[in-house]
Write a protein that holds these residues in place. Structure first.
Motif, mmCIF file in Angstrom:
data_model
loop_
_atom_site.group_PDB
_atom_site.id
_atom_site.type_symbol
_atom_site.label_atom_id
_atom_site.label_comp_id
_atom_site.label_asym_id
_atom_site.label_seq_id
_atom_site.Cartn_x
_atom_site.Cartn_y
_atom_site.Cartn_z
ATOM 1 N N GLU A 62 1.111 -1.328 -0.157
ATOM 2 C CA GLU A 62 -0.069 -0.103 -0.178
ATOM 3 C C GLU A 62 0.791 0.910 -0.101
ATOM 4 O O GLU A 62 0.238 2.334 -0.251
ATOM 5 N N GLY A 63 2.260 1.198 0.307
ATOM 6 C CA GLY A 63 2.582 2.586 0.285
ATOM 7 C C GLY A 63 2.956 3.290 1.304
ATOM 8 O O GLY A 63 2.478 2.836 2.593
ATOM 9 N N HIS A 64 3.136 4.770 1.464
ATOM 10 C CA HIS A 64 3.293 5.298 2.447
ATOM 11 C C HIS A 64 1.908 5.857 3.248
ATOM 12 O O HIS A 64 1.494 5.694 4.527
ATOM 13 N N ALA A 65 0.543 5.148 2.350
ATOM 14 C CA ALA A 65 -0.614 5.194 2.950
ATOM 15 C C ALA A 65 -0.871 4.289 3.680
ATOM 16 O O ALA A 65 -1.922 5.806 5.138
ATOM 17 N N THR A 66 -0.010 3.061 4.308
ATOM 18 C CA THR A 66 -0.672 2.485 5.123
ATOM 19 C C THR A 66 -0.591 3.281 6.383
ATOM 20 O O THR A 66 -0.990 2.537 7.532
ATOM 21 N N MET A 67 0.485 4.290 6.443
ATOM 22 C CA MET A 67 1.363 4.286 7.994
ATOM 23 C C MET A 67 0.770 5.401 8.829
ATOM 24 O O MET A 67 0.490 4.616 10.039
ATOM 25 N N ASP A 68 -0.644 5.894 8.534
ATOM 26 C CA ASP A 68 -1.645 6.780 9.079
ATOM 27 C C ASP A 68 -2.395 6.080 10.359
ATOM 28 O O ASP A 68 -2.421 5.425 11.533
ATOM 29 N N GLU A 69 -2.370 4.323 8.938
ATOM 30 C CA GLU A 69 -3.908 3.623 9.597
ATOM 31 C C GLU A 69 -2.912 2.699 11.109
ATOM 32 O O GLU A 69 -2.916 2.405 11.610
ATOM 33 N N VAL A 70 -1.445 2.122 10.290
ATOM 34 C CA VAL A 70 -1.326 1.853 11.668
ATOM 35 C C VAL A 70 -0.569 2.430 12.739
ATOM 36 O O VAL A 70 -0.652 2.006 13.914
ATOM 37 N N ARG A 71 -0.419 3.909 12.525
ATOM 38 C CA ARG A 71 0.104 4.584 13.676
ATOM 39 C C ARG A 71 -1.551 4.245 14.698
ATOM 40 O O ARG A 71 -0.939 4.570 15.899
ATOM 41 N N ARG A 72 -2.322 3.949 14.672
ATOM 42 C CA ARG A 72 -3.852 4.826 14.988
ATOM 43 C C ARG A 72 -3.752 3.292 15.726
ATOM 44 O O ARG A 72 -3.835 2.538 16.641
ATOM 45 N N ASP A 73 -3.826 2.862 14.923
ATOM 46 C CA ASP A 73 -3.639 0.791 15.509
ATOM 47 C C ASP A 73 -2.269 0.888 16.707
ATOM 48 O O ASP A 73 -3.243 0.254 17.552
ATOM 49 N N ALA A 74 -1.649 1.123 16.738
ATOM 50 C CA ALA A 74 -0.127 0.978 17.515
ATOM 51 C C ALA A 74 -0.468 1.667 18.717
ATOM 52 O O ALA A 74 -0.338 0.691 19.694
ATOM 53 N N ALA A 75 -1.048 2.661 18.575
ATOM 54 C CA ALA A 75 -1.437 3.213 19.712
ATOM 55 C C ALA A 75 -2.606 2.431 20.492
ATOM 56 O O ALA A 75 -2.655 2.847 21.653
ATOM 57 N N THR A 76 -3.350 2.009 20.026
ATOM 58 C CA THR A 76 -4.358 0.895 21.021
ATOM 59 C C THR A 76 -3.825 -0.052 21.889
ATOM 60 O O THR A 76 -4.332 -0.989 22.313
ATOM 61 N N VAL A 77 -2.722 -0.264 20.882
ATOM 62 C CA VAL A 77 -2.218 -1.468 22.072
ATOM 63 C C VAL A 77 -1.140 -1.576 22.868
ATOM 64 O O VAL A 77 -1.279 -1.710 24.265
ATOM 65 N N SER A 78 -0.295 -0.051 22.022
ATOM 66 C CA SER A 78 0.385 0.381 23.710
ATOM 67 C C SER A 78 1.387 2.403 22.554
ATOM 68 O O SER A 78 1.593 2.229 22.036
ATOM 69 N N PRO A 79 1.487 2.243 24.090
ATOM 70 C CA PRO A 79 1.589 3.641 23.634
ATOM 71 C C PRO A 79 4.008 3.383 22.753
ATOM 72 O O PRO A 79 4.395 4.558 22.132
ATOM 73 N N SER A 80 4.203 2.807 23.311
ATOM 74 C CA SER A 80 5.515 2.612 23.342
ATOM 75 C C SER A 80 5.828 1.486 21.325
ATOM 76 O O SER A 80 6.311 2.008 20.898
ATOM 77 N N LEU A 81 4.585 0.870 21.094
ATOM 78 C CA LEU A 81 4.633 0.388 19.300
ATOM 79 C C LEU A 81 4.213 1.556 19.108
ATOM 80 O O LEU A 81 4.368 1.500 17.935
#
Length: 186
Positions: A62-81
């Motif tokens: 998906e390229g760079h566009a996927t990173m916004d979703e990845v950051r949001r999902d990671a924030a739900t798991v752990s601030p460190s992630l």
């Protein structure tokens, strides 16, 4: 508690992921490819392995566009992630030797924070054991008082039995509150 276990397992491997990724990026600046290589070096049964491999696949597809979703999902798991996702995203978008040095420094700082969390979890475990011991001692003390000959007549009174019941409920509630505080603190 299962959620805390997942978060703890992921966070325990983050320093390894960051250190290996910083090294891999020195050799080859292809961030998705380096992430895939590093993901393969993580524990195969660990949640961070799956996360890293999925992220590398999304980055390729998906390229760079996927990173916004990845950051949001990671924030739900752990601030460190979430911080890891942000570091990877910035490294991928910015690149260059200057940012590589910043990535390495941020990785070291995050590793220090996670080491402090490990220490906090150890202290939290110790506090939990102390709380468990106190609960057991209170229950044993009440049982001892209710079984003794000197207190037998007094403990048969409804008021005293209700007082014991209230004490046990308060102890159980207090233990639950303390356990939640310890879990949330670490």
């Amino acid at each position: 508690r299962a959620w805390n276990k997942l978060r703890t397992e992921m966070e325990s491997e983050i320093p390894s992921l960051l250190t290996r990724l910083a090294s891999a990026l020195q050799i080859a600046p292809n961030v998705p490819g380096a992430l895939e290589i590093v993901g393969d070096t993580l524990r195969r049964d660990g949640p961070l392995h799956d996360w890293a491999m999925n992220l590398a696949g999304k980055m390729h597809a998906e390229g760079h566009a996927t990173m916004d979703e990845v950051r949001r999902d990671a924030a739900t798991v752990s601030p460190s992630l979430s911080i890891v996702a942000e570091l990877i995203s910035r490294m991928w978008q910015t690149g260059g030797s200057g940012y590589h040095a910043a990535f390495a420094a941020a990785s070291e700082n995050l590793e220090s924070v996670l080491d402090a969390r490990v220490m906090a979890r150890a202290k939290g475990g110790s506090a939990q054991k102390t709380a468990n011991t106190l609960v057991v001692l209170i229950v044993v003390m009440i049982a001892f008082l209710t079984r003794g000959d000197a207190m037998a007549e007094v403990t048969q009174q409804p008021f005293v039995q209700m007082a014991y019941a209230v004490i046990v409920l308060v102890v159980v509630y207090g233990h639950s509150v303390i356990s939640d505080i310890i879990d949330n603190a670490v």
